[in-house]
Every structure is written in structure tokens, then in C-alpha cells.
Scaffold this active site. Structure first.
Site, PDB file in Angstrom:
ATOM      1  CE  LYS A  43      -1.207   2.988   2.521  1.00  0.00           C
ATOM      2  NZ  LYS A  43      -0.594   2.475   3.739  1.00  0.00           N
ATOM      3  NE  ARG A  59       0.636  -4.197   2.450  1.00  0.00           N
ATOM      4  CZ  ARG A  59      -0.398  -3.669   1.789  1.00  0.00           C
ATOM      5  NH1 ARG A  59      -0.343  -2.420   1.358  1.00  0.00           N
ATOM      6  NH2 ARG A  59      -1.475  -4.378   1.559  1.00  0.00           N
TER       7      ARG A  59
HETATM    8  N1  PMM Z   1      -1.474  -0.338   4.018  1.00  0.00           N
HETATM    9  C1  PMM Z   1      -2.549  -0.961   3.526  1.00  0.00           C
HETATM   10  C2  PMM Z   1      -2.793  -2.322   3.802  1.00  0.00           C
HETATM   11  N2  PMM Z   1      -1.929  -3.035   4.553  1.00  0.00           N
HETATM   12  N3  PMM Z   1       0.060  -3.144   5.808  1.00  0.00           N
HETATM   13  C3  PMM Z   1       1.139  -2.540   6.319  1.00  0.00           C
HETATM   14  N4  PMM Z   1       1.994  -3.246   7.090  1.00  0.00           N
HETATM   15  N5  PMM Z   1       1.400  -1.215   6.094  1.00  0.00           N
HETATM   16  C4  PMM Z   1       0.590  -0.444   5.337  1.00  0.00           C
HETATM   17  O1  PMM Z   1       0.866   0.762   5.185  1.00  0.00           O
HETATM   18  C5  PMM Z   1      -0.580  -1.052   4.789  1.00  0.00           C
HETATM   19  C6  PMM Z   1      -0.810  -2.421   5.050  1.00  0.00           C
HETATM   20  C7  PMM Z   1      -3.512  -0.202   2.678  1.00  0.00           C
HETATM   21  O2  PMM Z   1      -3.121  -0.190   1.347  1.00  0.00           O
HETATM   22  P1  PMM Z   1      -3.782  -1.128   0.191  1.00  0.00           P
HETATM   23  O3  PMM Z   1      -5.273  -1.010   0.315  1.00  0.00           O
HETATM   24  O4  PMM Z   1      -3.257  -0.601  -1.071  1.00  0.00           O
HETATM   25  O5  PMM Z   1      -3.320  -2.545   0.427  1.00  0.00           O
END
Ligand code: PMM
Length: 281
Positions: A204, A245
Site C-alpha cells: 500500500k 492479507r
Molecule cells: N485492501 C484492499 C482490498 N481488499 N480487504 C480487507 N479486508 N482489507 C484490506 O486492507 C483490503 C481488502 C485493497 O488492496 P488490493 O487492491 O491490493 O487488493
């Protein structure tokens, strides 16, 4: 939790896994690298992203959920839509991960309750195309914990079993860089809510800024943030996170083991080992 984004526009892996066959193969690779869960998402939530239709989201997500389940993976579905959550659970998903924590779709909490699977309630203030303007807090730790607690109350009122709730501070979602660091530093306040805590720091912006080029000031590109992500994974595990995650599972699987081993020693008998040594016991 390994990430498989079946999207053309996610910030770090957009377009890589749009083909269902490749997405499934990638998810199974992440399982082989140590992921306990594969999080499949069909709608990008990067800052500024606009919504896609429910039909398009289903078209992207369902074949990948089915393929991963058939391959023996435990699958979570990353969606803000009740209809997608329901269909994914019917296809074998065993967890619903809603970045809006039940706020984006008024039918989501009831759908999660009926599904009977664990439900991730992430702190959320508004949609991706508005969230950067919603990052003002009097005290980010206290405000996020209070707002998350309110989101949890709402989903419990809609019938979700509190024993199936997982909370997530939502790093990068209506938070600025300092806010993300504050929330990581304040994980104890989150764990005190009494629910398992999921942390999503992978690649991020706050890491890109931290690792910015010292000469040009340009943020470190997303694909080169995995070592820093793994460092956060170790720290999160040491502070009692339930899961992290991540895109790069291999490094974080090791990092989680390191953090968990440290936590076991530090929490043994409720005392820090250095305190025990100093008191001669
Ligand atoms: N961040 C993203 C997408 N889904 N779900 C949860 N539970 N927590 C997060 O911090 C989160 C998420 C965005 O990241 P990506 O685009 O790399 O998937």
C-alpha cells in the site's frame, strides 16, 4: 490470506489474473506457498476507482471461486455486494470479506448472517472515488475503533453471529499515510474489541512513501514493496493479528511465523521474558 484480484485495474496486480485459468493457477500457487485462505475480488477498490456492475463482478469472480474450491483451496470473497457474496458462498467460499463492513449494500449483513460463514467487517467511510477526501480524524485510533465498533453493532443487529466477525482497520481506505502508521501502532486498541483482526498492508501507499527514492522522492513502485509488506506481517503477527492479507505469500508466511513465535514467548505467563529475567525468576 493470499490475494487474487480478478480485475483490470487493481493498483498492484491489475490485469494479471483476469483470465480465470491463470487466476486459479495463481491462487493454488499461493496455497503451496503457505496461504491458508485465498481472497478473490472482482472489483478494484484502489483510491479513485469507480464501481462495476454486479453482473460483471459475478462474471469475474465465480469461475475463479469454483476453480479454487475444486482445487482444494479455502476461499474468501472480497465483495461489497450481497448478491456476489451469496453466489460465492453457494460456490464454496468460506468467508465474506466486505471492505465496506456492511455499509455499501443494505442487504449484505443479512446475507452474511444467512450464509453462516465468517464475515470481515472493515472500517469504511465511503466509496473508493470519495475516500481520499474522508481521511480527516480528531484521533485516528480512537475514531476508527469507535466507528468500527458501530459497524459491528449494525451487522450484529442484522443477525450476524458475533462469533463469526473479524475486524479490519482498513489501511489506506480513507486514511492518509500517518493514519495508517497510527493504526498499525494502535493494534492493541483494535484487538481489545474482542474480535480477530485482519491487517491489509500489502504494497500500500504508506509503504511506497516510506521507501521513496531518496534522490527523486518518487514513491517505491508497488511491485517492490513486498519486503516491507513482510516486515509489517511479522509485526502484525507479533501484536496478535489473526491474519494478514498479502500479494506475496511466501515472504509473509515466514514473517508470520517469526512474529507468532515472538508473541508466544512474550505472552507466556503474561510476562515479558526480559521482565522475568530481571526479577530473577
Ligand atoms: N485492501 C484492499 C482490498 N481488499 N480487504 C480487507 N479486508 N482489507 C484490506 O486492507 C483490503 C481488502 C485493497 O488492496 P488490493 O487492491 O491490493 O487488493
Amino acid at each position: 490470506m493470499g490475494i487474487v484480484n480478478v480485475t483490470p485495474d487493481s493498483f498492484s496486480d491489475g490485469g494479471l489474473w483476469l483470465d480465470p485459468g491463470r487466476a486459479v493457477a495463481h491462487g493454488l500457487e499461493l496455497v503451496a506457498e503457505g496461504a491458508d485462505l485465498i481472497d478473490v475480488g472482482g472489483e478494484s477498490t484502489r483510491p479513485g476507482a469507480s464501481r462495476i456492475t454486479g453482473e460483471e463482478e459475478l462474471r469475474r469472480v465465480l469461475p475463479v471461486v469454483r476453480g479454487l474450491v475444486a482445487g482444494g483451496a479455502a476461499v474468501s470473497v472480497d465483495t461489497m455486494r450481497a448478491s456476489v457474496a451469496r453466489a460465492a458462498v453457494e460456490a464454496g467460499a468460506c468467508l465474506i470479506n466486505d471492505v465496506s463492513g456492511g455499509l455499501a449494500d443494505p442487504g449484505m449483513a443479512a446475507a452474511a448472517a444467512r450464509s453462516g460463514v465468517p464475515f470481515v467487517v472493515m472500517h469504511w467511510r465511503g466509496p473508493s472515488d470519495a475516500m481520499d477526501g474522508l481521511a480527516g480524524y480528531a484521533d485516528v485510533r480512537a475514531d476508527v475503533v469507535r466507528e468500527l465498533d458501530r459497524q459491528v453493532d449494525a451487522v450484529v443487529s442484522a443477525g450476524v453471529d458475533p462469533g463469526r466477525i473479524i475486524v479490519d482497520p482498513g489501511l489506506g481506505f480513507a486514511k492518509d499515510r500517518d493514519g495508517d502508521w497510527e493504526l498499525l501502532g494502535g493494534m492493541d486498541e483494535l484487538t481489545r474489541l474482542g474480535f480477530p483482526v485482519l491487517v491489509g498492508a500489502s504494497r500500500k501507499r504508506f509503504l511506497g512513501t516510506l521507501l521513496a527514492d531518496p534522490v527523486t522522492g518518487a514513491p517505491r513502485p508497488a511491485r517492490d514493496r513486498d519486503a516491507a509488506t513482510a516486515a509489517v506481517s511479522a509485526l502484525a503477527a507479533a501484536r496478535g493479528a489473526w491474519a494478514v492479507r498479502v500479494h506475496d505469500v511466501a515472504a509473509s508466511a515466514d514473517a508470520v511465523r517469526v512474529g507468532s513465535a515472538l508473541r508466544r514467548v512474550e505472552t507466556r505467563g503474561g510476562r515479558h521474558p526480559r521482565t522475568a529475567a530481571m526479577s530473577g525468576s
